[in-house]
Design an enzyme around this catalytic site. Structure first.
Site, PDB file in Angstrom:
ATOM      1  N   SER A 147       4.882 -11.074   9.076  1.00 23.84           N
ATOM      2  CA  SER A 147       3.492 -10.647   9.196  1.00 23.84           C
ATOM      3  C   SER A 147       2.517 -11.809   9.387  1.00 23.84           C
ATOM      4  O   SER A 147       1.316 -11.613   9.355  1.00 23.84           O
ATOM      5  CB  SER A 147       3.075  -9.844   7.946  1.00 23.84           C
ATOM      6  OG  SER A 147       3.161 -10.645   6.797  1.00 23.84           O
ATOM      7  N   LYS A 196      -2.503  -5.769   1.313  1.00 22.99           N
ATOM      8  CA  LYS A 196      -3.106  -6.871   2.067  1.00 22.99           C
ATOM      9  C   LYS A 196      -4.611  -6.685   2.198  1.00 22.99           C
ATOM     10  O   LYS A 196      -5.392  -7.640   2.058  1.00 22.99           O
ATOM     11  CB  LYS A 196      -2.453  -6.960   3.453  1.00 22.99           C
ATOM     12  CG  LYS A 196      -0.997  -7.424   3.403  1.00 22.99           C
ATOM     13  CD  LYS A 196      -0.348  -7.377   4.778  1.00 22.99           C
ATOM     14  CE  LYS A 196       1.086  -7.854   4.718  1.00 22.99           C
ATOM     15  NZ  LYS A 196       1.761  -7.781   6.013  1.00 22.99           N
TER      16      LYS A 196
END
Length: 770
Positions: free
Chosen positions: A677, A720
């Protein structure tokens, strides 16, 4: 023919019927009956004998007596001890009860003689009837010579049909109800039909009895033989100093009779018990077999508990026990609704996936309480032997059933809620693969006949509601994951943590530390500060520890300083918990070259990841530091390749990458980092460093990159986004492929953040560069 009426004393007989031409002894004890006999003896010695309809009735009236009885003469009367009178009577005539004249001191009635009526039967028909009766008597006598020899000779000598029928009816040892029925027959042909019917019935009963006795005798002979042999074996075993196993086997057989299981299962267990019975008590095999039989007898083969099917009750329990977790609650209520409508339905296999401390295990306990199911927990963390699930073969010493069969035995019912905790942490070794063994357990098509190696008999797991928990799906093998319905239990927001602490954790810790509710109060501001500055986690486990720490210190104050109450506020929180433990890495104050803020998912929630890139003269090397895993190293190489491929567009000299080295660093070097990511973050930092362009300080991003610059979707978006908000970012760049996931995140998390969806690196650079 005119009826001949007469008035006679009446004796009501219990369980006895006297027929004409019959001499009968019986005892009388009732005062009325004794008075009736005494009155008859004064006169013509005649009485009317009639049978009671109900034996237990003490003082019957006319309705309690049969209509037809017998006029009899008293031949003998003897008084015997105990107030009883023994009477011998001779039946004279069949008679009908017309009217009961008096009830006291004895029964007296008006009766009419009712002799047997003869139809116009020819002598041939009568002879045929008589022969048939004698044939049946002879057939019965051949099968039962001992019982019949007393009266059979006299009956066979009678030639008159009427007398033969009456004597047979009177002398044959039938019950009084049969004799009463024969007495009530008014015609010769009717009496003949009933006598022959009952004789044939007796012959048939005799045949059945003879067959049954033959079988019983054979069985008794075998049982007697077995008993003698068993007694001999018992003596031999006692002489050898061994334990006799017969008594245990008998106890097992008794338990087997009460066991609620199908025929095949019972038969298999019975065979094992008989094997055990035949073994010497002190042998090792007998001990192994005893343990096996005890185990299978304790398993709940068909014993089930009744589920609570009230959806409103289930919803109330789930709301009481947990704050938030809407998806989980919704799925459980859907399952219950389907089960109520279908009256059956296979139980689903739910897998709750989320970080530690988010309440996955306690959710399972609440579901069990809501559905009124028995609850058993199996911890799979670190299990690496297949036999832990399937059991060991019972032939080995120390063998035992697998964890699934053992859990069923603990639950005591065939439809419990079974929690498979930490299913992502199972492993395999040379002894087999645990995940593969779980495939049969968690497959609705296969677990109807789950075979445990120890139990051997198939177990039906279709009624079990399985709930598994895991921290991540990454380590769960694909086939196993495919059998489960995954429900994400994501990280809690600060607001959710506050409500959980206020509604559940504070109360729980007060009780655990022996404090009354009013003695210790923690202000809302103090709770918020504990959440923000003293814990850093996705769940609430550390938050509960901090609250427990405050409770323990308060308990000590109550005892040492005789305080009556303690109030913890934001101002005095440091006194109880010490200096602040957590400081969030805030957004940089100014825009910089080569420094980009990425977003990462960790096992304790989301975090921001500052990626730094420096460029220096050299020969084209890429140096990477910061404990990066293989996936992140590959992402860095891909990012560099992309930057080199677009160098002309950004007017980077052609030989730039051959004459310069690049150093990519992620701070907190001691912490291992990996995951797909950070690709776009690395590419942005590299391009910024190479071109000397600054990046916005309050922009955070997440996403993976391809060689051609496409941005790929990622996971852990809620965590996140939460990390970006905690770090006071203003803009978050999210892959366009994650737009549906973003729609599920609550407004509480995205509040104050500008979410920008990006498809390519060009979109990322446009938003990130100053």
């Amino acid at each position: 023919m005119d009826e001949k009426l007469m008035t006679l004393p009446v004796i009501a007989l219990r369980g006895l019927t006297v027929l004409p031409e019959m001499i009968q002894h019986f005892d009388i004890s009732r005062d009325k009956s004794i008075s009736a006999v005494e009155h008859a003896m004064v006169g013509e010695q005649k009485v009317f004998l009639v049978t009671q309809r109900q034996i237990e009735e003490e003082d019957p009236d006319a309705s309690g007596l049969f209509q037809i009885g017998t006029i009899a003469r008293i031949k003998q009367l003897v008084k015997i001890p105990g107030g009883l009178v023994r009477v011998m009577v001779e039946g004279l005539e069949r008679a009908e009860l017309i009217n009961l004249l008096q009830d006291d001191p004895y029964l007296e009635a008006e009766v009419a003689e009712a002799p047997l009526m003869e139809e116009n039967l020819s002598d041939t028909v009568k002879e045929a009837m008589a022969r048939i009766v004698k044939e049946k008597l002879e057939e019965f006598g051949n099968g039962n010579p001992k019982t019949v020899k007393d009266f059979m000779g006299g009956l066979m000598a009678i030639t008159d049909l009427n007398e033969l029928l009456i004597q047979t009816a009177g002398q044959f040892p039938w019950e009084y109800t049969v004799k009463q029925e024969l007495l009530e027959c008014g015609y010769v042909s009717h009496l003949y039909d009933r006598v022959v019917y009952y004789l044939m019935r007796e012959i048939e009963i005799l045949k059945i009895k003879r067959d049954y006795q033959g079988k019983v005798k054979a069985s008794i002979d075998k049982n007697q033989r077995d008993y003698i042999l068993r007694e001999e074996l018992k003596v031999i075993q006692e002489e050898l100093g061994e334990e006799y196993t017969g008594s245990d086997a008998d106890s097992f057989l008794e338990q087997l009779e009460k066991l609620n299981a199908d025929k095949e299962t019972k038969e298999k267990i019975r065979k094992e018990i008989m094997r055990f019975k035949a073994m010497p008590g002190g042998s090792q095999e007998a001990n192994v077999l005893r343990t096996y039989i005890e185990t299978v007898l304790e398993l709940p083969w068909k014993k089930t508990s009744r589920d609570n099917q009230d959806i409103r009750h289930a919803e109330k329990i789930l709301e009481e026990d947990h704050y938030g977790l809407e998806k989980v609650k919704e799925r459980v209520l859907e399952y219950l609704a389907v089960r109520v409508l279908t009256k059956k339905g296979t139980s689903p296999i739910l897998c709750l996936v989320g970080p530690p401390g988010t309440g996955k295990t306690s959710i399972a306990r609440s579901v069990a309480r809501a559905l009124n199911k028995k609850y058993v927990r199996i911890s799979l963390g670190g299990v690496h032997d297949e036999a832990e699930i399937r059991g060991h073969r019972k032939t080995y010493v120390g063998s035992m059933p697998g964890r699934i069969a053992e859990a069923m035995r603990q639950a005591g019912v065939a439809n419990p809620l079974m929690l498979l905790d930490e299913i992502d942490k199972v492993s395999g070794d040379y002894k087999g693969d645990v995940a593969s063994a779980l495939l049969e357990v968690l497959d609705g098509e296969q677990n109807v006949k789950f075979r445990d190696h120890y139990v051997e008999i198939p177990l039906d797991l279709s009624g079990v509601l399985f709930i598994a928990t895991a921290n991540t799906t990454q380590t769960i093998p694909g086939p196993l994951l495919d059998r489960m319905e995954v429900i994400e239990v994501s990280s809690y927001t600060e607001n959710e943590k506050f409500h959980i602490a206020r509604n559940y954790l504070v109360t729980k810790q007060l009780e655990r530390n022996g404090l009354d509710k009013g003695k210790l109060t923690i202000s809302d501001k103090a709770l918020e500060k504990i959440i923000h500055n003293y814990t850093r986690e996705a769940g609430v486990r550390n938050l509960e520890r901090r609250i427990g720490e405050i409770c323990r210190k308060a308990a000590r104050e109550f005892l040492e300083r005789d305080k009556t109450s303690v109030r913890v506020t934001e101002a005095n929180l440091e006194k109880y918990l010490g200096k602040e433990k957590i400081t969030f890495e805030d957004a940089n104050q100014e825009d910089q070259v080569g420094i980009v803020r990425g977003l990462a998912w960790t096992s304790v929630g989301g975090d921001t990841l500052q990626i730094e890139v420096n460029v220096m003269p050299g020969d084209g090397k890429l140096q990477m530091t910061g404990q990066m895993g293989d996936v992140m190293k590959e992402s860095a190489q891909i990012a560099l390749t992309y930057v080199r491929s677009v160098s002309e567009k950004y007017e980077i000299p052609r030989d730039y990458f051959e004459t310069h080295d690049m150093h990519l660093h992620i701070p907190e070097g001691a912490v291992p980092k990996d995951g797909p990511s950070a690709g776009i973050t690395m590419a942005t930092a590299m391009l910024s460093a190479v071109t000397g362009t600054k990046v916005h300080a309050r922009v955070a991003m997440t996403g993976e990159i391809t060689l051609r610059g496409r941005v790929l979707p990622i996971g852990g978006l809620k965590e996140k986004t939460l990390a970006a908000r905690m770090a006071h970012m203003e803009k978050v760049l999210v892959p366009a492929g994650n737009q549906p996931d973003m729609a599920e995140i609550s407004k509480e998390i995205t509040k104050g953040l500008s979410i920008v969806y990006v498809k390519t690196m060009e979109d990322v650079i446009r938003e990130a560069f100053v």
